[in-house]
Design an enzyme around this catalytic site. Structure first.
Site, PDB file in Angstrom:
ATOM      1  N   TYR A  63      13.229   8.590  39.471  1.00  0.00           N
ATOM      2  CA  TYR A  63      14.399   9.380  39.891  1.00  0.00           C
ATOM      3  C   TYR A  63      14.432  10.840  39.435  1.00  0.00           C
ATOM      4  O   TYR A  63      14.703  11.725  40.233  1.00  0.00           O
ATOM      5  CB  TYR A  63      15.707   8.688  39.458  1.00  0.00           C
ATOM      6  CG  TYR A  63      15.997   7.370  40.140  1.00  0.00           C
ATOM      7  CD1 TYR A  63      15.190   6.863  41.164  1.00  0.00           C
ATOM      8  CD2 TYR A  63      17.099   6.611  39.749  1.00  0.00           C
ATOM      9  CE1 TYR A  63      15.461   5.643  41.763  1.00  0.00           C
ATOM     10  CE2 TYR A  63      17.380   5.379  40.347  1.00  0.00           C
ATOM     11  CZ  TYR A  63      16.553   4.908  41.354  1.00  0.00           C
ATOM     12  OH  TYR A  63      16.833   3.700  41.939  1.00  0.00           O
ATOM     13  N   GLU A  73      19.030  22.701  47.276  1.00  0.00           N
ATOM     14  CA  GLU A  73      19.169  24.130  46.952  1.00  0.00           C
ATOM     15  C   GLU A  73      17.947  24.635  46.201  1.00  0.00           C
ATOM     16  O   GLU A  73      17.422  25.717  46.472  1.00  0.00           O
ATOM     17  CB  GLU A  73      20.426  24.359  46.099  1.00  0.00           C
ATOM     18  CG  GLU A  73      21.727  23.991  46.782  1.00  0.00           C
ATOM     19  CD  GLU A  73      22.164  22.554  46.493  1.00  0.00           C
ATOM     20  OE1 GLU A  73      21.293  21.656  46.453  1.00  0.00           O
ATOM     21  OE2 GLU A  73      23.370  22.330  46.305  1.00  0.00           O
TER      22      GLU A  73
HETATM   23  N1  THU Z   1      21.762  16.839  45.529  1.00  0.00           N
HETATM   24  C1  THU Z   1      21.416  18.040  46.092  1.00  0.00           C
HETATM   25  O1  THU Z   1      20.468  18.121  46.893  1.00  0.00           O
HETATM   26  N2  THU Z   1      22.119  19.134  45.732  1.00  0.00           N
HETATM   27  C2  THU Z   1      23.135  19.139  44.814  1.00  0.00           C
HETATM   28  O2  THU Z   1      23.644  20.203  44.479  1.00  0.00           O
HETATM   29  C3  THU Z   1      23.600  17.887  44.222  1.00  0.00           C
HETATM   30  C4  THU Z   1      22.846  16.674  44.594  1.00  0.00           C
HETATM   31  C5  THU Z   1      20.976  15.651  45.876  1.00  0.00           C
HETATM   32  C6  THU Z   1      20.208  15.068  44.751  1.00  0.00           C
HETATM   33  C7  THU Z   1      20.038  13.637  45.209  1.00  0.00           C
HETATM   34  O3  THU Z   1      18.920  13.560  46.068  1.00  0.00           O
HETATM   35  C8  THU Z   1      21.288  13.371  46.038  1.00  0.00           C
HETATM   36  O4  THU Z   1      21.841  14.655  46.343  1.00  0.00           O
HETATM   37  C9  THU Z   1      22.331  12.534  45.333  1.00  0.00           C
HETATM   38  O5  THU Z   1      22.675  13.065  44.123  1.00  0.00           O
END
Ligand code: THU
Length: 158
Positions: A68, A75
């Site tokens: 994980y 971003e």
């Molecule tokens: N995630 C993002 O891509 N950007 C964020 O700012 C917060 C979370 C993604 C990480 C993970 O793949 C999924 O969202 C769930 O947390």
């Protein structure tokens, strides 16, 4: 002792059509980017698009991994790609959009702290403000600079 308050200014749009054409294009690119999200564990699809000072748009999406912590947010995928491919071009704007299983949340998803810190660094590197556009299905928020989503920004970046 003194009680203090900080205020954060941002704009709320009811849809992308209310935004100028340049921002509309970035919103569309973020939505497009979310389609390449690889999120077999969270099923939460995130797309991001970075506009460079010359107008180039670089897209990214969240990429998850069975280990994980090895996965990465949309971003940072977009910013690191832009930083790697166009190291001399300032990042002037970043849009992102998120939602479960290909949907878009009604209220905009807000970037995690690690992504905000990376935004701060690239804003500093570029030497100019980077606006942040957070896209929801029912509203869009625009912040004119990273400082507005990261109050008390870490400023020992020189
Ligand atoms: N995630 C993002 O891509 N950007 C964020 O700012 C917060 C979370 C993604 C990480 C993970 O793949 C999924 O969202 C769930 O947390």
């Amino acid at each position: 002792m003194t009680n203090k308050e900080i205020k954060i200014a941002f704009k709320e749009y009811s849809s992308a059509e209310e935004m100028d054409a340049v921002d509309q294009e970035l919103v569309a690119a973020a939505i497009e980017a979310s389609k390449s999200s690889y999120a077999p564990y969270s099923h939460f699809n995130v797309g991001a698009a970075v506009r460079l000072e010359d107008g180039t748009i670089v897209k990214g999406s969240n990429q998850e991994n069975a280990a994980y912590p090895s996965g990465i947010c949309a971003e940072r995928t977009a910013m690191f790609a832009a930083g790697a491919m166009y190291p001399d071009k300032a990042m002037v704007s970043l849009a992102c959009v998120a939602g479960p299983d290909g949907t878009i949340t009604d209220e905009p998803g807000t970037p995690c702290g690690a992504c905000r810190q990376v935004m701060a660094q690239y804003q500093h590197k570029g030497g100019r403000d980077m606006s942040i556009i957070l896209v929801g299905a029912k509203m869009i928020w625009k912040f004119d600079r990273v400082d507005d989503i990261l109050p008390f920004i870490f400023n020992s970046l020189d």
